[in-house]
Motif scaffolding. Structure first.
Motif, PDB file in Angstrom:
ATOM      1  N   ALA A 281       0.817  -1.212   0.000  1.00  0.00           N
ATOM      2  CA  ALA A 281       0.000   0.000   0.000  1.00  0.00           C
ATOM      3  C   ALA A 281       0.852   1.265   0.000  1.00  0.00           C
ATOM      4  O   ALA A 281       0.438   2.296  -0.538  1.00  0.00           O
ATOM      5  N   ASP A 282       2.063   1.183   0.569  1.00  0.00           N
ATOM      6  CA  ASP A 282       2.925   2.370   0.588  1.00  0.00           C
ATOM      7  C   ASP A 282       3.667   2.585  -0.719  1.00  0.00           C
ATOM      8  O   ASP A 282       4.375   3.581  -0.887  1.00  0.00           O
ATOM      9  N   GLY A 283       3.517   1.624  -1.660  1.00  0.00           N
ATOM     10  CA  GLY A 283       4.134   1.773  -2.969  1.00  0.00           C
ATOM     11  C   GLY A 283       5.621   1.515  -3.019  1.00  0.00           C
ATOM     12  O   GLY A 283       6.256   1.720  -4.056  1.00  0.00           O
ATOM     13  N   GLU A 284       6.189   0.999  -1.922  1.00  0.00           N
ATOM     14  CA  GLU A 284       7.634   0.803  -1.867  1.00  0.00           C
ATOM     15  C   GLU A 284       8.082  -0.468  -2.590  1.00  0.00           C
ATOM     16  O   GLU A 284       9.160  -0.505  -3.172  1.00  0.00           O
ATOM     17  N   SER A 285       7.280  -1.519  -2.538  1.00  0.00           N
ATOM     18  CA  SER A 285       7.686  -2.803  -3.118  1.00  0.00           C
ATOM     19  C   SER A 285       6.471  -3.470  -3.765  1.00  0.00           C
ATOM     20  O   SER A 285       5.323  -3.147  -3.456  1.00  0.00           O
ATOM     21  N   ALA A 286       6.756  -4.426  -4.653  1.00  0.00           N
ATOM     22  CA  ALA A 286       5.696  -5.161  -5.330  1.00  0.00           C
ATOM     23  C   ALA A 286       6.208  -6.535  -5.718  1.00  0.00           C
ATOM     24  O   ALA A 286       7.421  -6.748  -5.870  1.00  0.00           O
TER      25      ALA A 286
END
Length: 458
Positions: free
Chosen positions: A404-409
């Motif tokens: 959700a924080d957009g740091e990893s996927a």
């Protein structure tokens, strides 16, 4: 029949099969109409199966379950063949179809020859005694000798496979596509002859990797390295720690009976309230493999319950997702235990009131890496992702599950690309973070369940 005289389960029989087609073909033959004559006594199971030259000559099939060891007059190179599997499945599931009786002469001849070979192998040692009328080929000592004989066969197969890998590397990986599929099938058949179905399956994986897309030589090299590691591990299995040795035995195709897992001296039994995370069925011809993933509420341990259904037994659907089960689970031995046998249940299942705890994508990768350190042949590891958002791929790019924080996927496993479950996951999420359970591996993440707030299959 084991040394205690009990019949096997169908799962035990199916675990002996070298591949899915063998399980399918054996299941089709597990009907009394295919066997005009059957019998069992003192650890031996035999029968005449319709077939043979022009269909007029029946195949003679006999199994010594103490080994186990198999003999069939059919021309199959698979070990055990479909006739042996069908006979054992019928023996395991229909007691009235295979009853006690005096063995015919051709069965006695085979058993006698086996006993003579055993005496020579053991240096003329006297066979263990047993109850009056019992077979010298049935008993703990005979079973140990047969296990040692199979281990030698597998070791010989592993050594032969090592030589074939050396030949492949010497001639160059890029030339592997010129060999044709027949070479891989012939090598796999040799591993089946060596009673190493796990090695045979990995050889077939090599064959499917060749010319399978861009950069296939690199993937082929990686598969060769894993097979080399497995072969060397088995050839030196007496030097390995016990847990890793159990993993290697499983990987080459040596199975452990569920009853032994529950009662063995090294059994690890864990009582917890187990949340049923997901179920997944896979069709394998007329058989269906049924996988159920669980997570311990107190311990946080993951578990996989694997069973098979077919013409002789119904699918076990007693563990639907979202239930909490207070029960004992016994883990199969291994360096990274996951598969379990269900033991005693201490209460009726109850619905879970909330999604399970989990972590982000970095934690999922760390969990898979940690498991891979113990078992380098692992394809995936079960994990729970919390607060992740599904992102559809654009322009041929893979789907992703992003924190959700957009740091990893994490990329979604390409094998999920055509599944409607990905769009169901997106619809449930609506762009908001959700909790997802699935398997994280080298191909990516395969989502199996999402909570909304109740569990939904993907």
């Amino acid at each position: 029949m084991n040394p205690q005289g009990e019949r096997w389960t169908s799962d035990h029989v199916l675990a002996l099969a070298s591949d899915a087609p063998s399980r399918e073909a054996g299941s089709r033959l597990a009907t009394p109409g295919s066997w005009p004559e059957t019998g069992t006594r003192d650890g031996a199971v035999w029968g005449l199966c319709k077939g043979g030259a022009g269909g007029s000559t029946p195949y003679r099939t006999v199994v010594d379950t103490a080994g186990p060891d198999f003999k069939c007059s059919c021309p199959s190179r698979k070990f055990p063949c479909k006739h042996a599997l069908g006979l054992l499945l019928m023996w395991a599931s229909e007691e009235a179809a295979v009853t006690d009786g005096a063995p015919p002469a051709w069965v006695e001849e085979w058993l006698t020859a086996r006993r003579q070979r055993e005496k020579k192998t053991s240096g003329g040692a006297k066979a263990p005694s047993g109850p009056p009328g019992s077979s010298p080929s049935c008993g703990p000592e005979a079973a140990r000798r047969r296990a040692a004989l199979r281990a030698r066969r597998i070791a010989d197969g592993a050594a032969e496979l090592e030589q074939r890998l050396e030949d492949l590397l010497r001639s160059g990986l890029a030339s592997a596509d010129r060999a044709g599929s027949g070479t891989w099938e012939e090598t796999a058949a040799r591993m089946v002859d060596a009673q190493a179905p796990g090695l045979a399956a990995r050889v077939r994986e090599l064959g499917s990797t060749v010319a399978s897309g861009p950069d296939w030589p690199s993937r082929l090299l990686a598969e060769c390295a894993l097979i080399h590691l497995l072969g060397q591990a088995f050839l030196r299995i007496d030097r390995l720690p016990p847990a890793l040795a159990s993993t290697v035995r499983t990987r080459v195709g040596l199975t452990t009976d569920a009853a032994d897992v529950l009662t063995g001296p090294d059994t690890t039994t864990v009582r917890d309230r187990w949340l049923v995370l997901a179920q997944r069925d896979a069709e394998e011809g007329v058989l269906t493999s049924h996988r159920v993933w669980l997570r311990g509420e107190r311990t946080g341990r993951m578990a996989l319950h694997l069973s098979f259904s077919g013409p002789d037994r119904a699918l076990d659907v007693s563990l639907p997702r979202g239930l909490l089960l207070d029960a004992d689970l016994a883990y199969y031995p291994g360096a990274r235990p996951l598969r379990v046998v269900l033991g005693a249940r201490h209460a009726d299942p109850v619905p879970a009131t909330s999604p399970p705890p989990g972590g982000g994508t970095d934690a999922a990768l760390a969990a898979y890496g940690d498991a891979l350190r113990d078992d380098p042949w692992l394809d995936t590891w079960p994990v729970v992702l919390t607060d992740v958002v599904p992102i559809p791929g654009q322009g041929g790019a893979p789907w992703q599950l992003a924190d959700a924080d957009g740091e990893s996927a994490l990329p979604v496993d390409p094998r999920c690309a055509e599944r409607s479950g990905l769009w169901r996951l997106t619809a449930i999420s609506g762009g908001e973070p959700v909790t997802v359970f699935g398997e994280c591996g080298h191909r990516g993440f395969m989502p199996l369940t999402v909570w909304d707030p109740d569990p939904v299959a993907l």
